[in-house]
Design a protein around this motif. Structure first.
Motif, PDB file in Angstrom:
ATOM      1  N   ASP A   1       0.852  -1.180   0.000  1.00  0.00           N
ATOM      2  CA  ASP A   1       0.000   0.000   0.000  1.00  0.00           C
ATOM      3  C   ASP A   1       0.895   1.239   0.000  1.00  0.00           C
ATOM      4  N   VAL A   2       0.614   2.210  -0.867  1.00  0.00           N
ATOM      5  CA  VAL A   2       1.273   3.512  -0.834  1.00  0.00           C
ATOM      6  C   VAL A   2       0.177   4.560  -0.718  1.00  0.00           C
ATOM      7  N   ASN A   3       0.433   5.645   0.014  1.00  0.00           N
ATOM      8  CA  ASN A   3      -0.652   6.561   0.316  1.00  0.00           C
ATOM      9  C   ASN A   3      -0.151   7.952   0.673  1.00  0.00           C
ATOM     10  N   ALA A   4      -1.083   8.873   0.704  1.00  0.00           N
ATOM     11  CA  ALA A   4      -0.848  10.235   1.179  1.00  0.00           C
ATOM     12  C   ALA A   4      -2.057  10.639   2.013  1.00  0.00           C
ATOM     13  N   ILE A   5      -1.818  11.370   3.089  1.00  0.00           N
ATOM     14  CA  ILE A   5      -2.916  11.781   3.970  1.00  0.00           C
ATOM     15  C   ILE A   5      -2.656  13.189   4.492  1.00  0.00           C
ATOM     16  N   TYR A   6      -3.731  13.967   4.577  1.00  0.00           N
ATOM     17  CA  TYR A   6      -3.663  15.330   5.120  1.00  0.00           C
ATOM     18  C   TYR A   6      -4.506  15.373   6.384  1.00  0.00           C
ATOM     19  N   TYR A   7      -3.882  15.729   7.510  1.00  0.00           N
ATOM     20  CA  TYR A   7      -4.558  15.849   8.798  1.00  0.00           C
ATOM     21  C   TYR A   7      -4.879  17.325   9.016  1.00  0.00           C
ATOM     22  N   ALA A   8      -6.167  17.651   9.090  1.00  0.00           N
ATOM     23  CA  ALA A   8      -6.590  19.046   9.210  1.00  0.00           C
ATOM     24  C   ALA A   8      -7.326  19.274  10.526  1.00  0.00           C
ATOM     25  N   TYR A   9      -7.097  20.450  11.115  1.00  0.00           N
ATOM     26  CA  TYR A   9      -7.787  20.892  12.324  1.00  0.00           C
ATOM     27  C   TYR A   9      -8.376  22.266  12.010  1.00  0.00           C
ATOM     28  N   PRO A  10      -9.529  22.305  11.317  1.00  0.00           N
ATOM     29  CA  PRO A  10     -10.038  23.563  10.775  1.00  0.00           C
ATOM     30  C   PRO A  10     -10.284  24.652  11.806  1.00  0.00           C
ATOM     31  N   ASP A  11     -10.644  24.286  13.043  1.00  0.00           N
ATOM     32  CA  ASP A  11     -10.877  25.317  14.045  1.00  0.00           C
ATOM     33  C   ASP A  11      -9.678  25.471  14.986  1.00  0.00           C
ATOM     34  N   GLY A  12      -8.543  24.873  14.623  1.00  0.00           N
ATOM     35  CA  GLY A  12      -7.310  25.034  15.391  1.00  0.00           C
ATOM     36  C   GLY A  12      -6.371  26.001  14.701  1.00  0.00           C
ATOM     37  N   ARG A  13      -5.189  26.187  15.264  1.00  0.00           N
ATOM     38  CA  ARG A  13      -4.243  27.148  14.726  1.00  0.00           C
ATOM     39  C   ARG A  13      -2.922  26.467  14.418  1.00  0.00           C
ATOM     40  N   ASP A  14      -2.542  26.500  13.135  1.00  0.00           N
ATOM     41  CA  ASP A  14      -1.219  26.034  12.695  1.00  0.00           C
ATOM     42  C   ASP A  14      -0.917  24.606  13.149  1.00  0.00           C
ATOM     43  N   LEU A  15      -1.901  23.715  12.985  1.00  0.00           N
ATOM     44  CA  LEU A  15      -1.724  22.332  13.414  1.00  0.00           C
ATOM     45  C   LEU A  15      -1.758  21.340  12.259  1.00  0.00           C
ATOM     46  N   ASP A  16      -2.213  21.755  11.071  1.00  0.00           N
ATOM     47  CA  ASP A  16      -2.344  20.824   9.950  1.00  0.00           C
ATOM     48  C   ASP A  16      -0.985  20.264   9.546  1.00  0.00           C
ATOM     49  N   TYR A  17      -0.999  19.033   9.056  1.00  0.00           N
ATOM     50  CA  TYR A  17       0.218  18.448   8.500  1.00  0.00           C
ATOM     51  C   TYR A  17      -0.148  17.369   7.497  1.00  0.00           C
ATOM     52  N   ALA A  18       0.803  16.988   6.656  1.00  0.00           N
ATOM     53  CA  ALA A  18       0.563  16.001   5.604  1.00  0.00           C
ATOM     54  C   ALA A  18       1.683  14.985   5.588  1.00  0.00           C
ATOM     55  N   GLU A  19       1.315  13.733   5.267  1.00  0.00           N
ATOM     56  CA  GLU A  19       2.282  12.637   5.220  1.00  0.00           C
ATOM     57  C   GLU A  19       2.146  11.861   3.917  1.00  0.00           C
ATOM     58  N   ILE A  20       3.247  11.275   3.497  1.00  0.00           N
ATOM     59  CA  ILE A  20       3.220  10.209   2.500  1.00  0.00           C
ATOM     60  C   ILE A  20       3.772   8.960   3.185  1.00  0.00           C
ATOM     61  N   GLY A  21       3.318   7.807   2.754  1.00  0.00           N
ATOM     62  CA  GLY A  21       3.758   6.594   3.439  1.00  0.00           C
ATOM     63  C   GLY A  21       3.522   5.354   2.615  1.00  0.00           C
ATOM     64  N   GLY A  22       3.934   4.254   3.172  1.00  0.00           N
ATOM     65  CA  GLY A  22       3.753   2.978   2.512  1.00  0.00           C
ATOM     66  C   GLY A  22       3.876   1.848   3.506  1.00  0.00           C
ATOM     67  N   SER A  23       3.310   0.707   3.137  1.00  0.00           N
ATOM     68  CA  SER A  23       3.397  -0.470   3.991  1.00  0.00           C
ATOM     69  C   SER A  23       3.346  -1.718   3.128  1.00  0.00           C
ATOM     70  N   SER A  24       3.815  -2.804   3.700  1.00  0.00           N
ATOM     71  CA  SER A  24       3.759  -4.106   3.046  1.00  0.00           C
ATOM     72  C   SER A  24       3.268  -5.125   4.061  1.00  0.00           C
ATOM     73  N   THR A  25       2.382  -6.003   3.602  1.00  0.00           N
ATOM     74  CA  THR A  25       1.812  -7.026   4.473  1.00  0.00           C
ATOM     75  C   THR A  25       2.125  -8.407   3.916  1.00  0.00           C
ATOM     76  N   TRP A  26       2.696  -9.242   4.754  1.00  0.00           N
ATOM     77  CA  TRP A  26       2.942 -10.640   4.418  1.00  0.00           C
ATOM     78  C   TRP A  26       2.220 -11.503   5.442  1.00  0.00           C
ATOM     79  N   LYS A  27       1.200 -12.196   4.969  1.00  0.00           N
ATOM     80  CA  LYS A  27       0.359 -13.022   5.837  1.00  0.00           C
ATOM     81  C   LYS A  27      -0.147 -12.204   7.022  1.00  0.00           C
ATOM     82  N   TRP A  28       0.411 -12.415   8.208  1.00  0.00           N
ATOM     83  CA  TRP A  28      -0.077 -11.752   9.412  1.00  0.00           C
ATOM     84  C   TRP A  28       0.810 -10.588   9.863  1.00  0.00           C
TER      85      TRP A  28
END
Length: 260
Positions: free
Chosen positions: A125-152
């Protein structure tokens, strides 16, 4: 389908269930739409409470294409508490306490990614996510990431590519200083148990770019979940942070999730 958001929380001991999806088939393509709603007694993200140890109501909407592409959004109430504000010098990677501030009331995430099974045992899995706090101040951030799953076993990482705190004079305490250059590493084990029970074991390590490692931390936890058909999935969870810079008391919480 809640791959990205639930995939993130799953490494922390959340619960998942597939109760059904709305599908549109066109030629050889399939479009899946789903929604989810959940309640937790404490919203923990990467080992740290996001609700000042209080409950949260959460929910999201997801889209998945048969190619493996997916996108979605997710919402939860948050409470970082009243606390100090920091004057941050990112060149020197230091900060000073300057004043008190208030917490935002909710978190709104948006994400997209691509997930594919290579064979019956291996997927990625490869992905991008944006974490927003619309009623907060200067807290938003964004990540890119990835993962691999083998069985369990799942192994993954995330890198912070943007943080509003990079250009901010300060951010509230109770919320880590998410800035460009942070790394998060995680691993999880998932096992099916008899009678529709599931067992999840997880761990992660946060490597922050600021304060010369003074706020880096590891965490771990365990989840026991039970699918209950149309009633959703219930879970009992334990989480622990391994550094007394944060609240390192054991955290026990319960959760419920239903997908439509």
């Amino acid at each position: 389908m809640t791959t990205r958001r639930i995939g993130t929380v799953l490494a922390l001991g959340a619960l998942t269930m597939s109760a059904g999806t709305f599908q549109i088939a066109a030629a050889d393509e399939t479009h899946n739409f789903s929604a989810n709603v959940g309640v937790v007694s404490n919203y923990l993200f990467r080992g740290l409470t996001q609700t000042d140890d209080g409950p949260a109501i959460q929910g999201g909407l997801d889209y998945e294409h048969s190619s493996g592409f997916y996108a979605g959004t997710w919402l939860s109430n948050v409470d970082f508490g009243d606390g100090v504000e920091y004057n941050v010098d990112f060149d020197e990677k230091t900060f000073d306490v300057v004043e008190t501030s208030n917490s935002p009331g909710y978190e709104l995430d948006g994400y997209l990614g691509f997930s594919k099974a290579i064979n019956d045992d291996l997927s990625f899995d490869v992905n991008a996510i944006y974490y927003a706090y619309p009623d907060g101040r200067d807290l938003d951030y964004a990540e890119i990431g990835g993962s691999s799953t083998w069985k369990w076993l799942t192994l993954g990482l995330a890198y912070t590519v943007y943080g509003q705190a990079d250009d901010a004079p300060g951010v509230p305490s109770g919320e880590a200083l998410y800035v460009e250059g942070d790394w998060y590493y995680y691993a999880g084990l998932e096992f099916a148990l008899p009678y529709d029970f599931g067992l999840g074991i997880r761990g992660g390590y946060y490597d922050f770019d600021y304060n010369d490692g003074g706020n880096d931390y590891g965490h771990w936890g365990v989840t026991v979940s039970r699918e209950a058909g149309d009633f959703g999935t219930f879970s009992l969870n334990y989480d622990q942070v391994g550094r007394d810079t944060y609240d390192d008391d054991p955290q026990f919480w319960v959760g419920w999730l239903k997908e439509f």
